[in-house]
Design a protein around this motif. Structure first.
Motif, mmCIF file in Angstrom:
data_model
loop_
_atom_site.group_PDB
_atom_site.id
_atom_site.type_symbol
_atom_site.label_atom_id
_atom_site.label_comp_id
_atom_site.label_asym_id
_atom_site.label_seq_id
_atom_site.Cartn_x
_atom_site.Cartn_y
_atom_site.Cartn_z
ATOM 1 N N LYS A 128 28.766 26.700 29.435
ATOM 2 C CA LYS A 128 29.464 26.955 28.437
ATOM 3 C C LYS A 128 28.237 28.281 27.228
ATOM 4 N N SER A 129 27.097 28.058 26.987
ATOM 5 C CA SER A 129 26.780 28.548 26.079
ATOM 6 C C SER A 129 26.244 30.110 27.148
ATOM 7 N N THR A 130 25.842 29.951 29.112
ATOM 8 C CA THR A 130 25.329 30.811 29.916
ATOM 9 C C THR A 130 26.746 31.788 29.742
ATOM 10 N N PHE B 161 24.004 30.690 17.790
ATOM 11 C CA PHE B 161 23.399 30.671 18.951
ATOM 12 C C PHE B 161 23.381 29.148 18.556
ATOM 13 N N GLN B 162 23.136 28.146 19.936
ATOM 14 C CA GLN B 162 23.377 26.477 19.781
ATOM 15 C C GLN B 162 22.313 26.200 18.440
ATOM 16 N N ILE B 163 21.261 26.687 18.890
ATOM 17 C CA ILE B 163 20.266 25.799 18.669
ATOM 18 C C ILE B 163 20.050 27.030 17.164
ATOM 19 N N LEU C 268 30.913 31.679 18.455
ATOM 20 C CA LEU C 268 30.492 30.096 17.404
ATOM 21 C C LEU C 268 30.166 29.312 19.073
ATOM 22 N N ASP C 269 28.638 29.008 18.733
ATOM 23 C CA ASP C 269 27.773 28.259 19.949
ATOM 24 C C ASP C 269 27.769 26.788 18.956
ATOM 25 N N GLU C 270 28.783 25.839 18.868
ATOM 26 C CA GLU C 270 28.314 24.538 18.703
ATOM 27 C C GLU C 270 28.078 24.805 16.701
ATOM 28 N N PRO C 271 29.028 25.596 15.771
ATOM 29 C CA PRO C 271 28.969 25.404 14.721
ATOM 30 C C PRO C 271 28.786 24.160 14.109
HETATM 31 MG MG LIG Z 1 25.230 25.167 25.147
#
Ligand SMILES: [Mg+2]
Ligand SMILES: Nc1ncnc2c1ncn2[C@@H]1O[C@H](COP(=O)(O)OP(=O)(O)OP(=O)(O)O)[C@@H](O)[C@H]1O
Lengths: 265, 322
Positions: free
Chosen positions: A57-59, A99-101, A185-188
């Motif tokens: 997903k993040s990729t 970003f996820q992080i 939005l990556d895991e907001p």
């Molecule tokens: Mg991810």
């Protein structure tokens, strides 16, 4: 925004995709992280990208926003092929990601965090001879954004001092400052308390009316509540897509999620 | 949304009196210092204060560790010395020529190096500075091992005789203070905010639409130019430009000064340069092994004051306050 007479889509019928990807593939050496993914994201809708850990997903986010170069495939934003563009240019076209992080400017105040985002569209990023006071005219807008995510009374704190959930909220305020046309939005909601999750989900829903929104989220309850289109990834490939009812009824999706996820993350 | 709520909280950035007071104090100290120390020593110190402050603009405020700043320092020193000796221009033009050379070098080295990050960035700057060192070793105009020496400092604007020690002192002090003010302005400007953002989180800055390479290159060239100014002043002061100014040890020394003083603070490089130059001066006459004592000091500083001397003091003050 859509007052382009030639290509004005009829309100009824299939919504036109603002962002589409075709045959998106990314290999890291022999390992294929994303394999032949097609994606269409439409204005005014929330597209949820879900799937187990390591699904890619993040990729996919990194590929769409050009932080990674796709091995194969094409990406089109607003009719422009952006496959060969650099990430900053894509951002200037109105596609903004989180970003996820959690990514904040830790040593800067919350106000400054949001102002950094506002500086570029206001042409206030190159003046090395001017005083910081010149940035004060961004304060009102910055404070309104902080207020939207419930952080207005912490404006003068440094971002480092925030809890993880609040950092995520700050990130969203910073992202919204650019009034993006496409928002990724990556895991907001990761790391937020239940109350904040509800508030933030509501905010995301509101924001999505004015843009095309892609969201990676593990909290399936939220995905079910606010997601319009769902794409399920597994091992880099699309496993299923459709609305929440369709996807959650799919036996392969159920199997992929068995034991690895639960609704109240 | 609830703009009323927001309004009550926005405090406009208040003009803090601290920087103005600090600069006033600095000017006062510079006026008194020659009464207690040899002016030549203070001037040497000022050259290195400026060098370290210019370096800190890059390391402290942009997060880029250059290991090649000797090229700008020494390169400008050579050009200034050459301009004074061979072209026989007035000192202000000689200095400008030195700074211009440093800016050109900064553009070249910077354009190559900013494509890389972290340790690779440092290695490329080091490699290119070494190439410049060998160029200086071979080029005829630098006189190889002998360096450029034996020239007059000339008259500033054709009027003020810089061979008079106190004239030179006020000139160097004024240029240094003005440069520190300029650095302070750059750091506390809209542009400086973007540099900070890049230091804090580069991918995030990119995702907000900033072409960070351009900002990095701009910061690199500014740092190179100001470093060149320091090198030019040093050549003017000692009437001497040599290979030592372009050697990698010079790049190491400025890193040491900045780290000991505290990166990312404006006073840090000033204090760091003071400590290092002061110790070198003291050790030179003491008969102790200079390199070993300096190395030991550096280790103690790094272990005891992780933020540098100034950084630790500021941290302490901040914790006291709240
Ligand atoms: Mg991810
Ligand atoms: N730069 C890289 N080099 C090599 N492998 C990578 C790289 N980035 C990601 N991967 C691999 O690609 C796969 C997909 O990673 P990705 O981060 O996209 O997963 P994800 O779906 O976001 O997972 P999560 O839910 O844990 O965030 C993982 O197996 C990961 O190890």
């Amino acid at each position: 925004m859509t007052n382009n007479p030639a290509a004005a889509p009829a309100d009824a019928g299939a919504p036109r995709a603002v962002l589409s990807a075709r045959g998106l593939t990314k290999r890291f050496g022999p390992f294929t992280a994303v394999n032949n993914v097609d994606l269409d994201v439409c204005h005014g809708r929330i597209h949820a990208l879900i799937g187990p850990n390591g699904a890619g997903k993040s990729t996919v986010f990194n590929l769409l926003t050009k932080f990674l170069k796709p091995t194969e495939g094409r990406i089109v934003l607003d009719g422009t092929d952006i496959t060969a563009m650099d990430p900053a240019s894509v951002a200037r076209m109105g596609m903004v990601r989180s970003f996820q992080i959690s990514a904040t400017f830790g040593d800067m105040t919350l106000l400054d965090n949001v102002r950094v985002a506002l500086q570029r569209p206001n042409n206030m990023s190159r003046q090395f001879w001017r005083s910081l006071i010149s940035l004060d005219r961004l304060n009102r807008q910055a404070m309104e954004l902080l207020d939207r995510v419930g952080l207005a009374d912490m404006a003068q704190l440094r971002a480092n001092n925030l809890s993880y959930g609040r950092k995520r909220a700050l990130e969203i305020a910073t992202t919204l400052a650019l009034e993006p046309r496409v928002l990724l939005l990556d895991e907001p909601l990761a790391g937020m308390g239940q109350e904040d999750v509800e508030h933030m989900a509501k905010l995301i829903k509101t924001v999505s009316r004015d843009c095309a929104l892609v969201m990676v989220e593990h909290n399936l309850k939220v995905v079910g509540d606010i997601g319009d289109d769902i794409t399920v990834l597994q091992r880099g490939e699309i496993l299923a897509r459709g609305d929440y009812a369709t996807v959650s009824a799919d036996p392969r999706v159920r199997e992929a999620y068995m034991g690895s996820e639960d609704d109240s993350h | 949304m609830s703009a009323k709520h927001a309004d009550t909280i926005v405090m406009p950035t208040r003009k803090s009196p601290v920087p103005a007071l600090t600069f006033a104090a600095l000017i006062l100290v510079l006026a008194i210092l020659p009464a207690f120390f040899y002016p030549i020593f203070v001037m040497k110190l000022l050259c290195f204060v400026l060098f370290a402050a210019a370096f800190n603009l890059l390391l402290g405020y942009t997060g880029l560790l250059s290991f090649g700043h000797a090229a700008f320092f020494g390169g400008a020193a050579y050009v200034t010395a050459h301009a004074l000796k061979v072209w026989q221009v007035t000192p202000e033009f000689a200095i400008l020529a030195g700074v211009a050379a440093a800016i050109v070098l900064g553009l070249i080295i910077g354009a190559v190096a900013i494509r890389r990050q972290g340790i690779y960035f440092a290695m490329i700057t080091l490699a290119m500075a070494q190439m410049f060192y060998f160029f200086c070793l071979q080029a005829p105009f630098t006189n190889g091992e002998d360096g450029i020496q034996g020239f007059s400092r000339g008259h500033l604007f054709g009027i003020i005789d810089l061979n008079e020690t106190m004239n030179l002192y006020y000139f160097i002090a004024a240029v240094t203070v003005l440069s520190l003010v300029l650095i302070w302005r750059i750091v506390n400007s809209p542009f400086g905010q973007i540099l900070r953002a890049i230091r804090e989180n580069e991918p995030r800055t990119i995702s907000l639409g900033y072409s960070v390479q351009r900002f990095k290159l701009a910061a690199f060239v500014m740092s190179a130019g100001l470093t060149g100014l320091a090198g030019a002043l040093k050549a003017l002061l000692f009437q001497f430009a040599t290979l030592a100014d372009v050697a990698w040890q010079m790049s190491g020394e400025v890193i040491l000064m900045t780290l000991i003083g505290g990166i990312g603070t404006l006073a840090g490089p000033v204090v760091g340069a003071g400590i290092l130059i002061g110790m070198q001066n003291f050790l030179a006459t003491s008969g102790l092994p200079v390199t070993m004592v300096l190395g030991g000091t550096f280790m103690v500083c790094v272990l005891l004051f992780r933020r540098g001397v100034v950084g630790e003091i500021l941290n302490l003050l901040e914790r006291r306050r709240g």
